[in-house]
Design a protein around this motif. Sequence first.
Motif, short mmCIF file in Angstrom:
data_model
loop_
_atom_site.label_atom_id
_atom_site.label_comp_id
_atom_site.label_asym_id
_atom_site.label_seq_id
_atom_site.Cartn_x
_atom_site.Cartn_y
_atom_site.Cartn_z
N LEU A 102 0.83 -1.21 0.00
CA LEU A 102 0.00 0.00 0.00
C LEU A 102 0.86 1.25 0.00
O LEU A 102 0.52 2.26 -0.65
N ASP A 103 1.97 1.22 0.72
CA ASP A 103 2.90 2.36 0.70
C ASP A 103 3.44 2.59 -0.72
O ASP A 103 3.58 3.73 -1.17
N ALA A 104 3.74 1.48 -1.41
CA ALA A 104 4.24 1.60 -2.78
C ALA A 104 3.17 2.14 -3.71
O ALA A 104 3.45 2.96 -4.59
N LEU A 105 1.93 1.72 -3.52
CA LEU A 105 0.82 2.25 -4.33
C LEU A 105 0.62 3.74 -4.06
O LEU A 105 0.39 4.52 -4.99
N ARG A 106 0.74 4.11 -2.81
CA ARG A 106 0.55 5.53 -2.44
C ARG A 106 1.65 6.39 -3.06
O ARG A 106 1.40 7.53 -3.51
N ALA A 107 2.88 5.86 -3.12
CA ALA A 107 3.99 6.60 -3.70
C ALA A 107 4.05 6.47 -5.21
O ALA A 107 4.98 7.00 -5.84
N ASN A 108 3.09 5.76 -5.79
CA ASN A 108 3.04 5.55 -7.25
C ASN A 108 4.31 4.87 -7.76
O ASN A 108 4.82 5.18 -8.84
N ASN A 109 4.80 3.92 -6.95
CA ASN A 109 5.99 3.15 -7.32
C ASN A 109 5.66 2.28 -8.53
O ASN A 109 4.64 1.57 -8.53
N PRO A 110 6.49 2.30 -9.56
CA PRO A 110 6.18 1.51 -10.75
C PRO A 110 6.14 0.00 -10.49
O PRO A 110 5.53 -0.74 -11.28
N ASP A 111 6.78 -0.47 -9.41
CA ASP A 111 6.75 -1.89 -9.09
C ASP A 111 5.46 -2.31 -8.39
O ASP A 111 5.20 -3.50 -8.22
N ALA A 112 4.65 -1.33 -7.95
CA ALA A 112 3.41 -1.65 -7.25
C ALA A 112 2.36 -2.13 -8.24
O ALA A 112 2.23 -1.59 -9.34
N ASP A 113 1.59 -3.14 -7.84
CA ASP A 113 0.58 -3.74 -8.71
C ASP A 113 -0.72 -3.85 -7.92
O ASP A 113 -0.82 -4.65 -6.98
N ALA A 114 -1.71 -3.05 -8.29
CA ALA A 114 -2.97 -3.02 -7.57
C ALA A 114 -3.69 -4.37 -7.62
O ALA A 114 -4.27 -4.83 -6.62
N ASP A 115 -3.66 -5.04 -8.76
CA ASP A 115 -4.32 -6.33 -8.88
C ASP A 115 -3.63 -7.38 -8.00
O ASP A 115 -4.29 -8.21 -7.37
N ALA A 116 -2.30 -7.36 -7.98
CA ALA A 116 -1.57 -8.30 -7.13
C ALA A 116 -1.88 -8.04 -5.65
O ALA A 116 -2.04 -8.98 -4.86
N PHE A 117 -2.02 -6.76 -5.30
CA PHE A 117 -2.36 -6.42 -3.91
C PHE A 117 -3.73 -6.98 -3.54
O PHE A 117 -3.90 -7.58 -2.48
N ARG A 118 -4.71 -6.79 -4.42
CA ARG A 118 -6.07 -7.25 -4.12
C ARG A 118 -6.09 -8.77 -3.96
O ARG A 118 -6.81 -9.30 -3.11
N ASN A 119 -5.31 -9.46 -4.76
CA ASN A 119 -5.25 -10.92 -4.66
C ASN A 119 -4.65 -11.34 -3.31
O ASN A 119 -5.21 -12.19 -2.61
N GLN A 120 -3.53 -10.75 -2.94
CA GLN A 120 -2.90 -11.08 -1.66
C GLN A 120 -3.79 -10.67 -0.49
O GLN A 120 -3.83 -11.35 0.54
N PHE A 121 -4.49 -9.58 -0.65
CA PHE A 121 -5.40 -9.09 0.38
C PHE A 121 -6.50 -10.13 0.66
O PHE A 121 -6.82 -10.44 1.81
N ALA A 122 -7.08 -10.68 -0.42
CA ALA A 122 -8.13 -11.69 -0.26
C ALA A 122 -7.58 -12.97 0.37
O ALA A 122 -8.21 -13.57 1.24
N LEU A 123 -6.39 -13.40 -0.07
CA LEU A 123 -5.82 -14.63 0.45
C LEU A 123 -5.45 -14.49 1.93
O LEU A 123 -5.61 -15.45 2.71
N ALA A 124 -4.97 -13.33 2.33
CA ALA A 124 -4.65 -13.10 3.75
C ALA A 124 -5.92 -13.16 4.59
O ALA A 124 -5.92 -13.68 5.72
N THR A 125 -7.01 -12.61 4.05
CA THR A 125 -8.29 -12.65 4.76
C THR A 125 -8.71 -14.09 5.04
O THR A 125 -9.09 -14.45 6.16
N TRP A 126 -8.62 -14.95 4.02
CA TRP A 126 -9.06 -16.33 4.20
C TRP A 126 -8.08 -17.14 5.03
O TRP A 126 -8.47 -18.13 5.67
N THR A 127 -6.82 -16.74 5.09
CA THR A 127 -5.87 -17.42 5.97
C THR A 127 -6.24 -17.17 7.43
O THR A 127 -6.23 -18.10 8.25
N ILE A 128 -6.60 -15.93 7.75
CA ILE A 128 -7.00 -15.62 9.13
C ILE A 128 -8.31 -16.32 9.48
O ILE A 128 -8.47 -16.87 10.57
N GLN A 129 -9.25 -16.33 8.54
CA GLN A 129 -10.51 -17.02 8.78
C GLN A 129 -10.27 -18.52 8.96
O GLN A 129 -10.89 -19.16 9.79
#
Length: 770
Positions: free
Chosen positions: A726-753
């Motif tokens: 999220l810090d990389a997305l906020r700084a508009n870092n070219p290596d940041a990938d919004a789709d990759a973030f959303r995927n990891q975000f969903a997987l982390a949610t289900w790991t905790i569940q």
Amino acid sequence: MDQARSTITKIFNGEPHSYTRFNLTQNMEGDNSQVEMKLSSDMDEEVGGNGVGEHLNHNSNRKPFDANKLRRTPKNLCFMAAGTLLIFIIGYLIGFLVHRKKDVAPICAASVLSFDKVVVPETGAAPLMDWDNVKKLLAQKVSPAKFEPVFSEFSSTSHRAGSQGDEVLGNKVLTKFNEYGMKTWTDEHFVKVQDRPASGFNSFVFKNGTAQKLEGFLSYSATGTATGAVLYAYYGQESDFKILQDKSINMNGRVMLIRAGRISLAEKVANAAKMNASAVLIYPDPSSYLKEGNTPLFGHVHMGSGDPYTPGFPSFNHTQFPPVQSSGLPKILAQTIPTSMADGILKELGGDNVPNGWGLFSKLGGEGDIIKVDVGNVLTEKKISNVFGVIKGFVDPDRYVVIGAQRDAWGPGFAASTVGTSVLVELARSISDMVKNDGFKPRRSIVFVSWTAGEYGNVGATEWLEGYLSSLSLKAFAYINLDAVVTGQDRFKVAASPLMHSLIESTMREVNFRDSRSLYAQFARSNLEANVLQPLQMNDAAYPFVAFSGIPSLSFRFNSDRDHYSFFGTALDTQDNLNTAVARKVPELAEVATRFAGHMVLRLVHDHLLRFDLKKYNKIIKVQVAQINGKIMSVRRKQPQKLPEALTVQWLSSASASYGRASHDLMTDIQNSNLDDIEMCRIINDRIMAVERSFLSPYVSPSDNPFRHILLGSGAHTLKGLINHLDALRANNPDADADAFRNQFALATWTIQGCADSLAANIWSLDNEI
């Protein structure tokens, strides 16, 4: 039955004037016997009046018997009573004989035990020994005076992993374990390690000067030659490189000159590689390393643990895998240089001024400060052997705590390995003696291990974990690390899984230090988290146990105010230097360390339930979920196009709440359960053991990213990884990938569940409110 008939015949043969007929038919169900009896005697003559002996005359015209003629005279009553008694006696004898035959026939003589030989099995319904007595026994077994001969026995000037000296020490440990009556075994691996050139030296040339030959080296460095301008980067932390970036300094292709300390050598090299450096030179700065100016420094730069050429799987000799290597291996050169050589370079640097607080030298280095670095390390295969001994539990022997210590070192390694190995052996002796001679019966098993190849990145321990991961993650419930437990005396530091924090506090309150003060009073001073607890680092031998295998783990250490032992990784790690650092109190500190580790181990194998605090993770998860929520809102303000409006932390928050409810429900189940029930305790303990293991992301391959723990591991799948993304997305870092973030975000949610679900007792008890 024949015996019964014979007995009855003998009884009635004495009555010649009576006639008796028995009809013995066994019930088809085998329950009873039927007896039909007809009796007659002389009394018939008196009863009938005339016709003396008429009942004996079978040819006479006999009239039917008239019951009314039978009068109840005293004589008749006596005969009736005698007949009834006789029927009872006969029935009893027949029943006894029949049932005795049924009971005896199917039993083999060899399986019959006399009553005085019957062994009552241990039910585990209560603690097998009072805890206060267990503590007293351990205190009686260990003393400072017993450590000096053990130190002497396990000291060695040369015991690098895979060497003859390492093998000799391993055999000594194995002999000790056998002497203590433990079941022992060894575990061999064939690993690839990198050593300095067999002939010649690594070297550097600064400003066309004389080539400087180097004795020290960093295992797993890239090899070859690199040339670039020197840039001083302080400790090589991310924050240090951020300061250089803010000065708009070009770091592309530079050779970074970095102090040792604060973070691991591997992290320094990894941070430099991110800045596109061509090489890294690391030196022991006198402010944190009290060394002679020309002392060589040794270490490794693999950003991981275990054999980097078998990532995620064991290095057994029979293993057949295609060539592969860890992503944590650096792609740039890395080399250590002595302090005196580093000082010579720093004095001649030009360029920008150093930031405030970066040391005595004034310049960072300019484009004209050219240096050429040559690294020719050689990759070799070595056979290593871990040594094991076990004290088996009496209730749940297939559940065990593991306690281990590294025995190899670059040089003498007295603080790095000798003290820890001595504590391991003394603890094995003490607990074995308690079991053998004092009646102590641990409910669960204790596995003692002497690891090797620790200096190359916890290779021995990690390869063992990789080799038996599926079994260990289900049966090993804790790991306690004894590496470098004494390096000072001013502070006491512990790095552990949050599940063990409460156990750490209670143990520190029970173990006395000096002047009868407890470790807690001496070092925690009412604030355990601030004064004692530290996060587990990747270079800690306990780290792969928790981050790779999901086993709650712990490391601890007496250290100095400098927070760093000056002689690690050098040939100066000797007994004399450690004695100087702790005012010759090494045996005393080793004895306290033994009691601290012993209390932890004994508590874990003594109590009905594992002493893990499930609620400790609640706070950690909630804090990081709140940070993620704040970062998402910040990205929406700064870079609204990066994240869709539909993305919300609602489901992650719900999963966090599910874990909180699940941990609370398990605590309620514990309070409402009969803890004298062995099976109930085992079920609850298995639910507790599932917590750490369930935080390993099931969506990450161990070979690609072995440290899968979403809270304590490393990588994009962790909650910290999400925050960094999220810090990389906020700084508009070219290596940041919004789709990759959303995927990891969903997987982390289900790991905790999934972790919350694992705490539930049954499938119908799952929290499905997400």
